[in-house]
Design a protein around this motif. Structure first.
Motif, PDB file in Angstrom:
ATOM      1  N   LEU A   1      23.192  55.358 -27.164  1.00  0.00           N
ATOM      2  CA  LEU A   1      23.540  56.711 -26.732  1.00  0.00           C
ATOM      3  C   LEU A   1      24.607  57.348 -27.614  1.00  0.00           C
ATOM      4  O   LEU A   1      24.912  58.528 -27.438  1.00  0.00           O
ATOM      5  CB  LEU A   1      24.040  56.681 -25.287  1.00  0.00           C
ATOM      6  CG  LEU A   1      23.017  56.311 -24.206  1.00  0.00           C
ATOM      7  CD1 LEU A   1      23.708  56.098 -22.870  1.00  0.00           C
ATOM      8  CD2 LEU A   1      21.947  57.378 -24.095  1.00  0.00           C
ATOM      9  N   TYR A   2      25.170  56.585 -28.536  1.00  0.00           N
ATOM     10  CA  TYR A   2      26.307  57.090 -29.314  1.00  0.00           C
ATOM     11  C   TYR A   2      26.108  56.899 -30.811  1.00  0.00           C
ATOM     12  O   TYR A   2      26.139  57.859 -31.573  1.00  0.00           O
ATOM     13  CB  TYR A   2      27.587  56.388 -28.848  1.00  0.00           C
ATOM     14  CG  TYR A   2      28.853  57.007 -29.368  1.00  0.00           C
ATOM     15  CD1 TYR A   2      29.507  57.998 -28.645  1.00  0.00           C
ATOM     16  CD2 TYR A   2      29.409  56.616 -30.581  1.00  0.00           C
ATOM     17  CE1 TYR A   2      30.666  58.584 -29.122  1.00  0.00           C
ATOM     18  CE2 TYR A   2      30.567  57.188 -31.059  1.00  0.00           C
ATOM     19  CZ  TYR A   2      31.194  58.172 -30.332  1.00  0.00           C
ATOM     20  OH  TYR A   2      32.337  58.747 -30.820  1.00  0.00           O
ATOM     21  N   TYR A   3      25.908  55.649 -31.234  1.00  0.00           N
ATOM     22  CA  TYR A   3      25.967  55.343 -32.658  1.00  0.00           C
ATOM     23  C   TYR A   3      24.714  55.725 -33.441  1.00  0.00           C
ATOM     24  O   TYR A   3      24.743  55.747 -34.667  1.00  0.00           O
ATOM     25  CB  TYR A   3      26.258  53.852 -32.855  1.00  0.00           C
ATOM     26  CG  TYR A   3      27.684  53.475 -32.520  1.00  0.00           C
ATOM     27  CD1 TYR A   3      28.730  53.896 -33.322  1.00  0.00           C
ATOM     28  CD2 TYR A   3      27.982  52.733 -31.392  1.00  0.00           C
ATOM     29  CE1 TYR A   3      30.041  53.579 -33.014  1.00  0.00           C
ATOM     30  CE2 TYR A   3      29.291  52.406 -31.075  1.00  0.00           C
ATOM     31  CZ  TYR A   3      30.318  52.836 -31.889  1.00  0.00           C
ATOM     32  OH  TYR A   3      31.618  52.524 -31.575  1.00  0.00           O
ATOM     33  N   THR A   4      23.610  56.012 -32.765  1.00  0.00           N
ATOM     34  CA  THR A   4      22.407  56.391 -33.504  1.00  0.00           C
ATOM     35  C   THR A   4      22.497  57.806 -34.067  1.00  0.00           C
ATOM     36  O   THR A   4      21.889  58.093 -35.104  1.00  0.00           O
ATOM     37  CB  THR A   4      21.167  56.303 -32.591  1.00  0.00           C
ATOM     38  OG1 THR A   4      21.381  57.121 -31.437  1.00  0.00           O
ATOM     39  CG2 THR A   4      20.913  54.867 -32.154  1.00  0.00           C
ATOM     40  N   PHE A   5      23.248  58.675 -33.406  1.00  0.00           N
ATOM     41  CA  PHE A   5      23.235  60.088 -33.808  1.00  0.00           C
ATOM     42  C   PHE A   5      23.769  60.336 -35.216  1.00  0.00           C
ATOM     43  O   PHE A   5      23.119  61.049 -35.999  1.00  0.00           O
ATOM     44  CB  PHE A   5      24.002  60.939 -32.795  1.00  0.00           C
ATOM     45  CG  PHE A   5      23.996  62.400 -33.142  1.00  0.00           C
ATOM     46  CD1 PHE A   5      22.915  63.199 -32.815  1.00  0.00           C
ATOM     47  CD2 PHE A   5      25.058  62.977 -33.821  1.00  0.00           C
ATOM     48  CE1 PHE A   5      22.896  64.544 -33.150  1.00  0.00           C
ATOM     49  CE2 PHE A   5      25.052  64.316 -34.153  1.00  0.00           C
ATOM     50  CZ  PHE A   5      23.966  65.101 -33.824  1.00  0.00           C
ATOM     51  N   PRO A   6      24.963  59.814 -35.589  1.00  0.00           N
ATOM     52  CA  PRO A   6      25.447  60.101 -36.951  1.00  0.00           C
ATOM     53  C   PRO A   6      24.480  59.649 -38.037  1.00  0.00           C
ATOM     54  O   PRO A   6      24.365  60.299 -39.084  1.00  0.00           O
ATOM     55  CB  PRO A   6      26.767  59.318 -37.017  1.00  0.00           C
ATOM     56  CG  PRO A   6      27.191  59.152 -35.596  1.00  0.00           C
ATOM     57  CD  PRO A   6      25.929  58.999 -34.824  1.00  0.00           C
ATOM     58  N   VAL A   7      23.774  58.545 -37.788  1.00  0.00           N
ATOM     59  CA  VAL A   7      22.821  58.047 -38.780  1.00  0.00           C
ATOM     60  C   VAL A   7      21.583  58.938 -38.816  1.00  0.00           C
ATOM     61  O   VAL A   7      21.024  59.208 -39.883  1.00  0.00           O
ATOM     62  CB  VAL A   7      22.429  56.592 -38.438  1.00  0.00           C
ATOM     63  CG1 VAL A   7      21.400  56.069 -39.446  1.00  0.00           C
ATOM     64  CG2 VAL A   7      23.660  55.698 -38.438  1.00  0.00           C
ATOM     65  N   ALA A   8      21.149  59.406 -37.658  1.00  0.00           N
ATOM     66  CA  ALA A   8      19.925  60.200 -37.581  1.00  0.00           C
ATOM     67  C   ALA A   8      20.126  61.659 -37.976  1.00  0.00           C
ATOM     68  O   ALA A   8      19.142  62.370 -38.239  1.00  0.00           O
ATOM     69  CB  ALA A   8      19.355  60.128 -36.164  1.00  0.00           C
ATOM     70  N   LEU A   9      21.358  62.131 -38.033  1.00  0.00           N
ATOM     71  CA  LEU A   9      21.635  63.560 -38.250  1.00  0.00           C
ATOM     72  C   LEU A   9      20.939  64.134 -39.489  1.00  0.00           C
ATOM     73  O   LEU A   9      20.287  65.188 -39.384  1.00  0.00           O
ATOM     74  CB  LEU A   9      23.143  63.786 -38.320  1.00  0.00           C
ATOM     75  CG  LEU A   9      23.598  65.225 -38.571  1.00  0.00           C
ATOM     76  CD1 LEU A   9      23.112  66.149 -37.459  1.00  0.00           C
ATOM     77  CD2 LEU A   9      25.121  65.293 -38.680  1.00  0.00           C
ATOM     78  N   PRO A  10      21.044  63.517 -40.660  1.00  0.00           N
ATOM     79  CA  PRO A  10      20.369  64.111 -41.830  1.00  0.00           C
ATOM     80  C   PRO A  10      18.860  64.254 -41.646  1.00  0.00           C
ATOM     81  O   PRO A  10      18.268  65.271 -42.035  1.00  0.00           O
ATOM     82  CB  PRO A  10      20.705  63.136 -42.961  1.00  0.00           C
ATOM     83  CG  PRO A  10      21.953  62.441 -42.514  1.00  0.00           C
ATOM     84  CD  PRO A  10      21.817  62.318 -41.037  1.00  0.00           C
ATOM     85  N   ALA A  11      18.232  63.250 -41.044  1.00  0.00           N
ATOM     86  CA  ALA A  11      16.790  63.315 -40.825  1.00  0.00           C
ATOM     87  C   ALA A  11      16.436  64.402 -39.822  1.00  0.00           C
ATOM     88  O   ALA A  11      15.414  65.098 -39.974  1.00  0.00           O
ATOM     89  CB  ALA A  11      16.280  61.962 -40.337  1.00  0.00           C
TER      90      ALA A  11
END
Length: 393
Positions: free
Chosen positions: A2-12
């Protein structure tokens, strides 16, 4: 998830949808605001009935939120899904877990909190590369579908089945907390503690988010800067292991001030040190040490000063502005860097914020907790009897 996936997924996400980075980030910030607001209610609920129903419901909401993110056809839908995710965060992340452990383990909470935060410290280490690999192979929408399935399969039954231990009886109020948690929440020491933890979180989170841009601005390669960030994350584990020995040799207010001052010095060093790269990486690790110690500092700050009665309600109040500070920190630091065109100036400012937090922490002292009475001793024994078997001392 719920937290750490977002920063990684943001560019995509931005590349696929055409949404701006600012508007997409606003969705995640909205999640943090929702988490802060609902955390005020969640803590009180856990105080009364325990964590099982709350955290199980949070896992279900988290599953629905990840489905909403994956299927979002518009930006408005995407924002709404992240607001729901923020509500779920308030029900399943550190705050409710700290409340549950503090009530279950009482005087033995330190070891349980250490184990929890050590495992939690691996979250970014695990989910960042896993998310990256999934996005590369199946795309960001399918990645969030996988995350939703994982939440449904793993966390819902884990909370429903694993949190069945009886909820301990309410702790008799300490003399200082007669009248409930509200007088404590209005006290000078608690207000100063809230200010200190919020300013400290603001400085640490902003410095961490901008660490890689800062190091590349200094001339480090992107790969070396990423290694520095990774080692800073590993430093958090060391900081949590070091917290126990620090806690046995210090009282709460000086301990908080020392840790926050060390964080400020590390942030200043990152901003002012020109090199070599090895020295910059070493300072990044020291920053990670401070962040790791801060997590345990925050989790024990209330119980070390006022005991465990009303912990959930008080921690919800303490955590709300801290979460809001974390939501605002990346934006504020980016705006300052744009205005000054200087990462060193930005990091010196963040170091000054951490210094103010250290000063505020000095005003958070209260008299030491009294020795347990006979009722308190029986309550501690009751806690040990209802704590999950694998955690008993």
């Amino acid at each position: 998830m719920l937290y750490y996936t977002f920063p990684v997924a943001l560019p995509a996400i931005t590349a696929d949808t055409g949404w701006t980075q600012a508007s997409t980030m606003a969705a995640f910030s909205a999640a943090l605001v929702a988490a802060a607001a609902f955390g005020l209610v969640v803590g009180r609920r856990i105080d009364r009935v325990g964590p099982r129903a709350v955290m199980t419901a949070g896992s279900v909401l988290g599953t629905l939120a990840m489905l909403g993110v994956a299927l979002a056809p518009t930006l408005a839908w995407f924002v709404a899904a992240w607001v729901l995710a923020g509500v779920a965060q308030s029900m399943v992340l550190y705050a409710p877990a700290f409340t549950a452990i503090t009530h279950w383990y009482g005087a033995g909470r330190a070891r349980a909190l250490l184990v929890l935060t050590l495992v939690g410290g691996l979250a970014s280490t695990i989910f960042a590369p896993v998310t990256t690999a999934l996005i590369e192979h199946v795309g960001w929408r399918q990645t969030y579908l996988v995350m939703a399935a994982a939440l449904a399969i793993v966390t819902v039954p884990a909370h429903a089945i694993g949190l069945r231990a009886p909820w301990p009886p309410r702790e008799p109020a300490e003399p200082r907390s007669l009248g409930g948690w509200r007088p404590i929440a209005r006290s000078r020491a608690f207000v100063c503690l809230t200010v200190a933890t919020s300013l400290g979180a603001f400085a640490m989170y902003a410095a961490t988010i901008h660490l890689v841009p800062m190091l590349t601005w200094r001339g480090m390669s992107a790969a070396a800067a990423a290694w520095a960030l990774g080692l800073s994350g590993a430093g958090q584990l060391l900081g949590r292991l070091a917290y126990g020995p620090i806690a046995t040799r210090t009282t709460p207010a000086p301990r908080a001030s020392i840790i926050l001052a060390a964080v400020g010095l590390a942030i200043a060093a990152v901003g002012l040190l020109g090199g070599p790269p090895v020295a910059l990486i070493a300072v990044a690790v020291v920053l990670g040490l401070g962040r790791g110690a801060y997590t345990l500092l925050q989790s024990t700050a209330i119980s070390d000063r006022w005991g465990t009665a009303g912990f959930g309600a008080l921690f919800g109040i303490l955590n709300a502005p801290t979460t809001l500070a974390m939501a605002l920190a990346p934006w504020a630091a980016a705006a300052l860097e744009e205005a000054t065109a200087s990462y060193p100036v930005t990091f010196v400012f963040l170091a000054a914020v951490a210094g103010l937090a250290a000063l505020a922490a000095l005003a958070t002292g209260v008299r030491p907790l009294a020795r347990p009475s006979a009722d308190g001793a029986r309550l501690s024994e009751a806690r040990r009897s209802v704590a999950p078997a694998g955690w008993r001392e």
